[in-house]
Design a protein around this motif. Structure first.
Motif, PDB file in Angstrom:
ATOM      1  N   LEU A 224      41.604  52.062  89.473  1.00 60.76           N
ATOM      2  CA  LEU A 224      40.017  52.767  89.720  1.00 60.76           C
ATOM      3  C   LEU A 224      39.195  51.641  88.149  1.00 60.76           C
ATOM      4  O   LEU A 224      40.209  50.177  88.297  1.00 60.76           O
ATOM      5  CB  LEU A 224      40.088  53.686  87.996  1.00 60.76           C
ATOM      6  N   LYS A 225      38.281  51.472  88.923  1.00 61.07           N
ATOM      7  CA  LYS A 225      36.863  50.048  88.483  1.00 61.07           C
ATOM      8  C   LYS A 225      37.238  50.100  86.336  1.00 61.07           C
ATOM      9  O   LYS A 225      37.660  48.682  86.319  1.00 61.07           O
ATOM     10  CB  LYS A 225      35.835  50.454  88.654  1.00 61.07           C
ATOM     11  N   LYS A 226      37.265  51.318  85.660  1.00 58.54           N
ATOM     12  CA  LYS A 226      37.306  51.325  84.559  1.00 58.54           C
ATOM     13  C   LYS A 226      38.351  51.100  83.166  1.00 58.54           C
ATOM     14  O   LYS A 226      38.349  50.843  82.761  1.00 58.54           O
ATOM     15  CB  LYS A 226      36.004  51.385  83.465  1.00 58.54           C
TER      16      LYS A 226
ATOM     17  N   ILE B 126      39.995  45.376 101.532  1.00 59.20           N
ATOM     18  CA  ILE B 126      39.158  46.787 100.838  1.00 59.20           C
ATOM     19  C   ILE B 126      37.272  46.312 100.772  1.00 59.20           C
ATOM     20  O   ILE B 126      37.229  45.847 100.174  1.00 59.20           O
ATOM     21  CB  ILE B 126      38.991  47.121  99.757  1.00 59.20           C
ATOM     22  N   LYS B 127      36.577  47.528 101.054  1.00 55.51           N
ATOM     23  CA  LYS B 127      35.408  47.027 100.331  1.00 55.51           C
ATOM     24  C   LYS B 127      34.550  47.517 100.031  1.00 55.51           C
ATOM     25  O   LYS B 127      33.614  47.468  99.268  1.00 55.51           O
ATOM     26  CB  LYS B 127      34.632  47.001 102.333  1.00 55.51           C
TER      27      LYS B 127
ATOM     28  N   HIS C   7      37.988  59.004  89.234  1.00 61.92           N
ATOM     29  CA  HIS C   7      37.302  58.369  88.200  1.00 61.92           C
ATOM     30  C   HIS C   7      36.257  57.072  87.997  1.00 61.92           C
ATOM     31  O   HIS C   7      37.368  56.238  88.698  1.00 61.92           O
ATOM     32  CB  HIS C   7      38.065  58.229  86.160  1.00 61.92           C
ATOM     33  N   GLY C   8      35.592  57.134  87.464  1.00 65.63           N
ATOM     34  CA  GLY C   8      34.659  56.421  86.905  1.00 65.63           C
ATOM     35  C   GLY C   8      34.089  56.037  88.441  1.00 65.63           C
ATOM     36  O   GLY C   8      33.714  57.017  89.193  1.00 65.63           O
ATOM     37  N   PRO C   9      33.237  54.654  88.247  1.00 68.83           N
ATOM     38  CA  PRO C   9      32.700  54.209  89.770  1.00 68.83           C
ATOM     39  C   PRO C   9      32.557  53.835  90.648  1.00 68.83           C
ATOM     40  O   PRO C   9      34.402  53.393  90.958  1.00 68.83           O
ATOM     41  CB  PRO C   9      31.852  52.739  88.650  1.00 68.83           C
ATOM     42  N   ILE C  10      32.400  54.122  91.654  1.00 67.36           N
ATOM     43  CA  ILE C  10      32.701  53.704  93.021  1.00 67.36           C
ATOM     44  C   ILE C  10      32.406  52.132  93.126  1.00 67.36           C
ATOM     45  O   ILE C  10      31.626  51.646  92.572  1.00 67.36           O
ATOM     46  CB  ILE C  10      32.076  54.152  94.321  1.00 67.36           C
ATOM     47  N   PHE C  11      33.475  51.757  93.575  1.00 68.28           N
ATOM     48  CA  PHE C  11      33.594  50.235  93.276  1.00 68.28           C
ATOM     49  C   PHE C  11      34.009  49.625  94.995  1.00 68.28           C
ATOM     50  O   PHE C  11      34.464  49.658  95.762  1.00 68.28           O
ATOM     51  CB  PHE C  11      34.004  49.418  92.468  1.00 68.28           C
ATOM     52  N   THR C  12      33.107  47.873  95.017  1.00 75.41           N
ATOM     53  CA  THR C  12      33.654  47.099  96.332  1.00 75.41           C
ATOM     54  C   THR C  12      34.835  45.749  95.765  1.00 75.41           C
ATOM     55  O   THR C  12      34.932  45.322  96.578  1.00 75.41           O
ATOM     56  CB  THR C  12      31.749  46.226  96.509  1.00 75.41           C
ATOM     57  N   ASP C  13      34.604  45.577  94.753  1.00 76.58           N
ATOM     58  CA  ASP C  13      35.548  44.317  94.041  1.00 76.58           C
ATOM     59  C   ASP C  13      37.200  44.517  94.364  1.00 76.58           C
ATOM     60  O   ASP C  13      37.786  44.518  93.028  1.00 76.58           O
ATOM     61  CB  ASP C  13      34.781  43.976  93.438  1.00 76.58           C
ATOM     62  N   ALA C  14      37.256  45.503  95.119  1.00 80.81           N
ATOM     63  CA  ALA C  14      38.870  45.586  95.299  1.00 80.81           C
ATOM     64  C   ALA C  14      39.549  44.520  94.703  1.00 80.81           C
ATOM     65  O   ALA C  14      40.652  44.704  93.400  1.00 80.81           O
ATOM     66  CB  ALA C  14      39.184  46.507  96.828  1.00 80.81           C
TER      67      ALA C  14
ATOM     68  N   ILE D 224      42.075  44.763  91.114  1.00 78.13           N
ATOM     69  CA  ILE D 224      43.822  44.126  91.756  1.00 78.13           C
ATOM     70  C   ILE D 224      44.398  43.563  90.886  1.00 78.13           C
ATOM     71  O   ILE D 224      45.437  43.712  90.291  1.00 78.13           O
ATOM     72  CB  ILE D 224      43.911  43.876  93.085  1.00 78.13           C
ATOM     73  N   ASN D 225      43.600  42.077  90.955  1.00 83.87           N
ATOM     74  CA  ASN D 225      44.144  40.485  90.156  1.00 83.87           C
ATOM     75  C   ASN D 225      43.922  41.320  89.033  1.00 83.87           C
ATOM     76  O   ASN D 225      45.042  40.828  87.649  1.00 83.87           O
ATOM     77  CB  ASN D 225      43.023  39.340  90.320  1.00 83.87           C
ATOM     78  N   GLU D 226      43.016  41.556  88.201  1.00 87.51           N
ATOM     79  CA  GLU D 226      42.883  42.148  86.540  1.00 87.51           C
ATOM     80  C   GLU D 226      44.075  42.692  85.904  1.00 87.51           C
ATOM     81  O   GLU D 226      44.621  43.380  85.674  1.00 87.51           O
ATOM     82  CB  GLU D 226      41.346  42.694  86.723  1.00 87.51           C
TER      83      GLU D 226
END
Ligand SMILES: [Zn+2]
Length: 323
Positions: free
Chosen positions: A195-197, A228-229, A235-242, A246-248
């Protein structure tokens, strides 16, 4: 983003949740006249309204919904699957481990066991009643149960919309959690694995994998190997910087583990450690997530040989100390 999804025959349906996390994203996939659904929402009237609206918006006849795919057994994804199945006559598919948990976690027997879990975690008796009542509130939110018509397993292929997806077993957030990956367009249907956020919750609740954090970190590294593009999350926004996300998340858990280790002074209960980790005032519902998350970090550190626990048997709270 909607037009990109449409090109793939995919449509996001956001279903409301009565929590601080106030929504879950489900997906509709069109295949000619037929439709598939990925994840369902809680069994509640607002969920039904959201699906009824989606069926009108996309001009879907309920009998044309052929199949329901579930990423994992958590109530906000699984809970409405049985009602959707009754409504549409669709088949329902989920992983083997997901099925085991879906049908055993919200039973009277298991809910009664939670009281012991909370006592062993060191919660004051006054809070145990509130936690237990909150647990019971999920009983009807996952019923009626669907009948499962197919088992999702690692590596299986699924036509979802205009794309072929391969199932990837990604346990950690939930035992038996499955993601779906398309190799050509590099799209990941992520469930709650990525998930992004929000940091996907990784919890111990006294059943299933004792060390889900180890599983989660391994599952993150597993999808780190994919290009992954586009991530379609629960949950939360669709995103591109997978890759970055993952690192975060890997970094987050490393920091969290270090913080748990620093927080343990002398001998402490899981509840005391949880209070050090989560300093804002939490609702009862959030307390359950907080203790689950704390226990998953403690169990990870026990497995790593960094901390020890005593009073594992008997009725007294388990105590943790740094080795
Ligand atoms: Zn979940």
């Amino acid at each position: 983003m909607e037009s990109v999804l449409k090109k793939y025959g995919l449509y996001q349906v956001t279903v409301p949740l009565p929590f601080r996390l106030n929504h879950v994203h489900c997906y509709l996939a069109r295949e000619g006249e037929g439709w598939q659904i990925i994840d369902a929402g809680l069994n509640e009237s607002k969920t039904k309204e959201a699906w009824a609206k989606a069926f009108i918006d996309y001009q879907i006849k309920s009998a044309n919904v052929k199949n329901i795919v579930l990423t994992h057994y958590h109530p906000d994804h699984f809970g409405f699957a049985g009602s959707l199945q009754e409504w549409t006559g669709a088949t329902v598919q989920m992983s083997q481990s997901g099925q085991v948990h879906a049908f055993s976690v919200w039973t009277e027997d298991n809910l009664a066991k939670n009281r012991r879990l909370y006592r062993k975690a060191g919660f004051p008796e006054s809070m145990i009643d509130a936690l237990s009542a909150d647990d019971h509130s999920f009983y009807n939110r996952v019923r009626p149960f669907p009948s499962i018509n197919g088992e999702i397993a690692e590596g299986q292929w699924y036509r979802i919309g205009e794309l072929d997806f391969q199932a990837i077993h990604t346990p950690g957030h939930a035992d038996g959690h499955m993601c779906f990956y398309n190799h050509e367009e590099k799209v990941l249907i992520a469930g709650d694995h990525l998930l992004k956020k929000i940091t996907p919750n990784v919890s111990c609740h006294g059943y299933g994998d004792e060390n889900p954090l180890a599983a989660y970190l391994q599952s993150l590294k597993k999808i780190q190997g994919l290009q992954i593009k586009l991530v379609l999350p629960g949950h939360g926004p669709i995103f591109t910087d997978a890759a970055e996300r993952i690192n975060e998340l890997l970094q987050h858990h490393e920091e969290r583990l270090a913080f748990v280790l620093e927080s343990i002074k002398g001998e402490m209960t899981a509840w005391e450690v949880s209070n050090a980790l989560f300093t804002r005032v939490l609702s009862v519902h959030e307390q359950r997530f907080a203790i689950g998350e704390t226990l998953s970090h403690l169990n990870y550190l026990v497995a790593e040989g960094k901390i020890a626990r005593s009073n594992v048997d008997g009725e007294d709270p388990v105590l943790y100390r740094v080795l």
